[in-house]
Design an enzyme around this catalytic site. Structure first.
Site: not given
Ligand SMILES: [Zn+2]
Ligand SMILES: [Zn+2]
Length: 436
Positions: A186-188, A192
């Site tokens: 999960h990439c802040v 997403n």
């Protein structure tokens, strides 16, 4: 000069912190000072502050802050993405107007081509993608993409939230509140999850951001150099020096100090010539461009190793246990592998009784809806089992017993001896990511 030192110190500190935030969580840095700093920053310091607050004010200060912290860490929100795109927007709107008139046409064209790319690829990463998110509607299709390797992923694991069998290589994301196909992380930065369908856009985002930052640093240098060279000629005679070969070590300190002074003077001339708008942005770009590049290289390494970020931490767990001598490698019974199975032999009655009743003898292979045939070219031949006492396994759990050759288990000392069925080799793995 003090201001220049402060600017450089601040920019270096921001770069180091960003590096730790970028890489600290990755398994490759787990047992390094970077991993330690990350744990210190993310877990130990906040929990120590919380403990201090509980001691002093009965937790009044942190109770308000922790709700915000919990929201920022566990809910989907675009704060970091806005910060990232805002930083590019502010930097570009400072740098580009300052240097625009000094640029030849082909550089203007390059600016117009390179600048929009991070925005576009961030959009592609951030938008909801049916290829990435597993839903009731597309679940059957996602089950057919990858086989269960019986090392990292087993058939028959139901996602408690989504209420369906987790496809191999998928992971439920508590922030996105969905199962993600071929989950990477999960990439802040893009707010997403990255997985099948959008991992490729993340790679292009890293590449385009690294190129844009390097190019921004070069543009500032290119546009300011004529001015700087004029002023620099005045300073040059002041700081001209040669290291004396064979000199004693104490003179090397003087040499280092001179070199630093020389460098700071050079930077201060740039800041004099271009101000914060050109020189400051150029310096920030120069110091930060290795970050997306480093992350891109890390992802290319993972592709070379045939694993996602999520899988790399699972492999790292196995490597730790292998080092303890508690892991045994077994072979699969050939007749339980899909490729070897005669047609029609996979039709088992899969009706399950309630979980309170004892589990009946498991079928040789899981039923079709738990493990349908896939389009993946490889099938796993290995099974890994960990034992708590370091002795070979005597009693295997049903889901392993049904497919493993019980006599084949041997202690394994090296992860390299274990087949990774998701590793197609660098180019084919890269191609699979780029096509899906
Ligand atoms: Zn789920
Ligand atoms: Zn997510």
């Amino acid at each position: 000069m003090t201001v220049v030192r402060a600017i450089i110190g601040f920019t270096v500190a921001v770069s180091v912190l960003t590096f730790i935030a970028f890489f600290g969580r990755t398994p490759a840095f787990r047992n390094t000072p970077i991993g330690f700093c990350h744990r210190l920053l993310v877990h130990r310091i906040p929990s120590a502050l919380r403990a201090l607050d509980v001691f002093l004010t009965n937790g009044r200060i942190t109770s308000g802050g922790s709700r915000l912290g919990h929201h920022l860490m566990n809910e989907k929100h675009p704060v970091v993405m806005i910060f990232f795109l805002g930083l590019i927007t502010v930097s570009a709107s400072l740098l580009v107007p300052t240097v625009w008139n000094l640029l030849p046409f082909h550089h203007k064209l390059l600016v117009a081509i390179l600048l929009p790319q991070p925005y576009y690829f961030t959009y592609l990463c951030a938008k909801r993608n049916p290829e990435t998110v597993v839903t009731e509607m597309n679940h059957a299709a996602h089950m057919r993409h990858y086989p269960y390797d019986r090392i990292l992923f087993y058939p028959g694991n139901v996602c408690r939230t989504c209420k369906f069998n987790k496809p191999a290589r998928s992971k439920h994301c508590s922030v996105c509140k969905a199962c993600v196909s071929r989950a990477d992380h999960h990439c802040v930065w893009v707010n997403n999850c990255l997985g099948r369908g959008n991992h490729k856009w993340f790679l292009t985002l890293l590449l385009s951001t690294a190129i844009l930052l390097a190019y921004g640093a070069y543009l500032a240098y290119f546009a300011l150099s004529p001015k700087v060279h004029k002023q620099y000629a005045r300073y040059e005679s002041w700081y001209r020096f040669k290291p004396s070969p064979g000199s004693n070590p104490s003179s090397w300190t003087t040499y280092g100090e001179k070199k630093l002074h020389y460098f700071l003077t050079y930077v201060s001339i740039y800041i004099d010539a271009g101000g914060i708008s050109a020189a400051g942005v150029g310096l920030l770009a120069l110091l930060t461009w290795p970050l997306p590049l480093g992350l891109l290289i890390y992802h290319l390494y993972l592709i070379y190793a045939g694993m996602t970020t999520n899988e790399s931490s699972k492999w790292a767990d196995w490597a730790d246990e292998i080092a303890d001598g508690k892991v045994f490698l077994g072979k699969r019974k050939p007749e339980t592998m899909r490729d070897y199975r005669p047609r029609g032999a996979d039709l088992h009655d899969s009706t399950q009784s309630s979980s309170a009743t004892p589990i009946p003898t498991p079928p040789e292979t899981p039923p079709e809806e738990e493990e349908p045939p896939t389009t993946w070219p490889l099938e796993s031949r290995h099974i890994l089992v960990r034992t708590t006492n370091g002795q070979p396994p005597t009693k295997l759990p049903p889901r392993i017993k049904s497919v493993a050759d019980k006599e084949s288990f041997e202690r394994v000392w090296d992860l390299a001896a274990v087949e990774n069925v998701y590793d197609l080799g660098f180019w084919d793995t890269l191609l699979e990511i780029l096509l899906h």
